[in-house]
Design a protein around this motif. Structure first.
Motif, short mmCIF file in Angstrom:
data_model
loop_
_atom_site.label_atom_id
_atom_site.label_comp_id
_atom_site.label_asym_id
_atom_site.label_seq_id
_atom_site.Cartn_x
_atom_site.Cartn_y
_atom_site.Cartn_z
N ALA A 1 0.85 -1.20 0.00
CA ALA A 1 0.00 0.00 0.00
C ALA A 1 0.88 1.24 0.00
O ALA A 1 1.75 1.40 0.86
CB ALA A 1 -0.92 0.00 1.21
N GLN A 2 0.63 2.11 -1.00
CA GLN A 2 1.41 3.34 -1.11
C GLN A 2 0.59 4.37 -1.85
O GLN A 2 -0.03 4.07 -2.88
CB GLN A 2 2.73 3.06 -1.85
N ASP A 3 0.57 5.59 -1.34
CA ASP A 3 -0.12 6.71 -1.99
C ASP A 3 -1.61 6.40 -2.21
O ASP A 3 -2.16 6.70 -3.26
CB ASP A 3 0.58 7.07 -3.30
N GLY A 4 -2.24 5.74 -1.25
CA GLY A 4 -3.68 5.47 -1.33
C GLY A 4 -4.06 4.29 -2.21
O GLY A 4 -5.24 4.02 -2.39
N GLN A 5 -3.11 3.61 -2.78
CA GLN A 5 -3.40 2.45 -3.63
C GLN A 5 -2.73 1.21 -3.05
O GLN A 5 -1.62 1.27 -2.53
CB GLN A 5 -2.89 2.68 -5.06
N THR A 6 -3.43 0.07 -3.19
CA THR A 6 -2.89 -1.19 -2.70
C THR A 6 -2.74 -2.16 -3.87
O THR A 6 -3.68 -2.38 -4.62
CB THR A 6 -3.82 -1.81 -1.63
#
Length: 108
Positions: free
Chosen positions: A35-40
């Motif tokens: 998960a990074q920058d609101g995306q998984t």
């Protein structure tokens, strides 16, 4: 002589059964979540030695290990283990948030 041959045959049969029942360690079973920058992103059954990278420009990254083995937390190129507080492993069921650019390498 007959006893020796019988024993040798039993040992050979046991050896063949052992070899035939083992499974290869070519891939981990389960999912690894990044998960990074609101995306998984979900990696299903990642292969051994897979280098799963985070984007160094998108902020902190959270890794969640749901595979049946542990993974190594590494630098951006999967060349050396990370240094710092805690150990450089992501065990099954463990979640860790780390700086951007950190990568995970699946255990071989």
């Amino acid at each position: 002589m007959r006893r020796i041959l019988t024993s040798a045959g039993a040992l050979a049969a046991a050896g063949l059964l052992t070899v035939g029942l083992t499974t290869s360690a070519s891939a981990a079973t389960g999912q690894l979540y990044v998960a990074q920058d609101g995306q998984t992103r979900v990696y299903n059954n990642p292969p051994a030695r897979a280098c799963i990278k985070s984007d160094p420009a998108k902020g902190d990254v959270t890794f969640t290990n749901r595979i049946d083995d542990y993974a190594y937390l590494t630098d951006a190129l999967c060349q050396r283990l990370i240094e710092g507080p805690g150990d450089p492993y992501l065990r099954r069921g463990q979640t860790r948030t780390l700086p951007a650019g950190t990568s995970v390498m699946i255990r071989a």
